[in-house]
Write a protein that holds these residues in place. Structure first.
Motif, PDB file in Angstrom:
ATOM      1  N   VAL A  63       0.750  -1.174   0.078  1.00 12.76           N
ATOM      2  CA  VAL A  63       0.028   0.023   0.148  1.00 12.76           C
ATOM      3  C   VAL A  63       0.946   1.208  -0.046  1.00 12.76           C
ATOM      4  N   LEU A  64       0.289   2.264  -0.518  1.00 17.10           N
ATOM      5  CA  LEU A  64       1.162   3.488  -0.683  1.00 17.10           C
ATOM      6  C   LEU A  64       0.916   4.563   0.447  1.00 17.10           C
ATOM      7  N   VAL A  65      -0.027   4.444   1.283  1.00 19.14           N
ATOM      8  CA  VAL A  65      -0.272   5.411   2.308  1.00 19.14           C
ATOM      9  C   VAL A  65      -0.473   4.890   3.692  1.00 19.14           C
ATOM     10  N   THR A  67      -2.044   3.557   6.943  1.00 18.53           N
ATOM     11  CA  THR A  67      -3.354   2.793   7.139  1.00 18.53           C
ATOM     12  C   THR A  67      -2.988   1.998   8.545  1.00 18.53           C
ATOM     13  N   ARG A 159       6.457   7.406   5.314  1.00 12.15           N
ATOM     14  CA  ARG A 159       7.520   8.125   6.238  1.00 12.15           C
ATOM     15  C   ARG A 159       8.747   7.195   6.992  1.00 12.15           C
ATOM     16  N   ARG A 265       5.440  12.476  10.903  1.00 12.01           N
ATOM     17  CA  ARG A 265       5.910  13.111   9.589  1.00 12.01           C
ATOM     18  C   ARG A 265       7.120  14.015   9.790  1.00 12.01           C
TER      19      ARG A 265
ATOM     20  N   LEU B  17      -1.346  17.449   6.717  1.00 10.48           N
ATOM     21  CA  LEU B  17      -1.719  17.262   5.184  1.00 10.48           C
ATOM     22  C   LEU B  17      -2.356  15.840   5.186  1.00 10.48           C
ATOM     23  N   ASP B  18      -3.670  15.830   4.250  1.00 12.51           N
ATOM     24  CA  ASP B  18      -4.129  14.598   4.069  1.00 12.51           C
ATOM     25  C   ASP B  18      -3.398  13.812   2.888  1.00 12.51           C
ATOM     26  N   GLU B  19      -2.751  12.679   3.636  1.00 10.48           N
ATOM     27  CA  GLU B  19      -1.712  12.102   2.845  1.00 10.48           C
ATOM     28  C   GLU B  19      -2.394  11.239   1.600  1.00 10.48           C
ATOM     29  N   PHE B  20      -3.561  10.806   1.758  1.00 10.65           N
ATOM     30  CA  PHE B  20      -4.281  10.163   0.786  1.00 10.65           C
ATOM     31  C   PHE B  20      -4.514  10.836  -0.298  1.00 10.65           C
ATOM     32  N   GLU B  23      -1.325  11.862  -2.087  1.00 11.08           N
ATOM     33  CA  GLU B  23      -0.946  10.845  -3.218  1.00 11.08           C
ATOM     34  C   GLU B  23      -1.863  10.754  -4.500  1.00 11.08           C
ATOM     35  N   THR B  67      -7.336   2.305   1.437  1.00 10.90           N
ATOM     36  CA  THR B  67      -5.941   2.633   1.337  1.00 10.90           C
ATOM     37  C   THR B  67      -5.747   2.561  -0.253  1.00 10.90           C
ATOM     38  N   ILE B  68      -4.405   2.979  -0.720  1.00 11.15           N
ATOM     39  CA  ILE B  68      -4.240   3.110  -1.852  1.00 11.15           C
ATOM     40  C   ILE B  68      -3.240   2.012  -2.237  1.00 11.15           C
TER      41      ILE B  68
END
Lengths: 272, 272
Positions: A63-65, A67, A159, A265, B17-20, B23, B67-68
């Motif tokens: 996954v990229l973000v 969670t 992060r 962060r 910041l909204d990471e999602f 992205e 999630t992505i």
């Protein structure tokens, strides 16, 4: 052409609910209302650290973000530690925040030197009693058993650090007469902001032979007032309560999550 | 006791910041600036559907919230389809929104009946030419080749549906003379809100023998004006541009993501 007309937040005119923050709030609320019926303080904290696979490497998920991991489905452990350099980095960051006057509410600060000793609890090896003393005066600050209620691991692939939300019940007990099985010294810088305290701690552990075995650097955010936490949890979603009281628990958790995220962060790459 | 003093958003006074959303915005921006140098429209759309594993079951990952997925790391396919009942549910929801006067900007609406025919493109089997005609008048609406630039899959374990963000380049071409390899009929309800269009479409596919093979129900959100999208993308983060122009791309993507999320969260459990 690049000037965008003012946009509504969505077709419904509202921002969709933040699923992440609601999940954390639901979890903490569930831990609170289903806790054992014992007198004591509910501790809610977020520790900053690393999720490690059994082989010691950092957890890697596709996954990229950021969670939330489903409990008991990922074989990993959470390491609440960082390098001395990272510890220094956070110390500088928090000190700057303390002296900066532009940040709204002020940060209070205390430097604490504490010694924890751990004692067997009536034959139960896992449930230890923790005695905390002021290092300078040797005065007893707290005697309690900590009962783990639950944890949520937060994976943060963008992060340098992950984090973990823990809910514990701290039950006060009598001063034990058994000798300590081990002790640890805590050199703690405590930054207090509104309803939260951010603890940056160097922990030196000593086993029963008096040999210093390990130095850890820990960073955690804690909700400062357990009684406020419980009072807001009790009113959560109560349709008979005024709106601000009904929403207070979720507001508190939102700021708690925001603070944990801001620390994560600001982790730089000298983590490992 | 349950009255919470007003809280800052965080120790920094701001919401992290909204990471999602960032992205998704970074991904779309990267697709736009690295696209092939061909004349055409950039299409950005979010399809609502299901991520399925190879065995046909819904994808299951050990995470609790949306999630992505990291591209090319999860063996799954995205199915842009729903039941007729789910299609009806969204139709009702969007119609209610259209007639409700309390929602800020009005929704426009059009019911389109279109026929797409697909034709080989100079011996290249994969790059088909698509001819779109108005079903009633047979007038040609569009002739183009669609070039896929990239996709991001969004896994949404708390909801009845997942979603996918796709970026394509639609290159206009001459009307082909080759016969169609297959056709599809689109019965589309198009809801337009500010910079977005939400298309609820029943697609009936027909192969070259004229046999109707499949009926699909699709739901997608699209950014309506490709020229606005490109203009805002060009100014993104440009320190010489006024602040509103510099942020316009991210504002546009934020509302796009909000709209996709609101649709996903309104999926009910008659999905499968």
């Amino acid at each position: 052409m690049s000037s965008l007309p003012p946009l509504s937040l969505s077709i419904l005119g509202v921002e969709p609910l933040d699923e992440f923050i609601k999940e954390i709030a639901d979890f903490i609320h569930h831990m609170i209302i289903s806790r054992p019926d014992l007198p004591g303080k509910v501790e809610v904290e977020a520790k900053i650290g690393l999720l490690r696979e059994r082989n010691g490497g950092r957890l890697l998920l596709p996954v990229l973000v950021e969670t939330i991991l489903r409990p008991d489905t990922v074989d990993c452990r959470f390491e609440s530690n960082m390098t001395a350099a990272q510890h220094k980095h956070f110390n500088t960051l928090l000190n700057n925040l303390k002296t900066s006057s532009q940040r709204g509410s002020p940060l209070d600060y205390a430097h604490l030197y504490l010694v924890d000793s751990f004692h067997a609890s009536g034959g139960n090896e896992r449930e230890k009693i923790r005695v905390t003393r002021d290092e300078k005066t040797d005065a007893v600050v707290e005697v309690m058993k900590k009962i783990r209620l639950g944890d949520l691991n937060i994976y943060s692939p963008k992060r340098c650090a992950d984090w973990r939300v823990s809910v514990n019940l701290e039950v006060p007990v009598a001063l034990p007469t058994d000798p300590a099985t081990h002790t640890r010294r805590k050199d703690r810088m405590k930054y207090m902001h509104e309803e939260f305290s951010i603890d940056l701690t160097q922990v030196t552990s000593t086993n029963s032979n008096g040999v210093s075995s390990e130095i850890l650097h820990e960073l955690e955010v804690e909700i400062s007032r357990p009684e406020l936490l419980l009072a807001t949890a009790a009113k959560r979603g109560d349709i008979n309560a005024p709106e601000n009281e009904r929403n207070a628990f979720d507001e508190l958790i939102r700021a708690f999550v925001n603070n944990a995220r801001i620390l994560v962060r600001n982790a730089n790459d000298s983590w490992h």
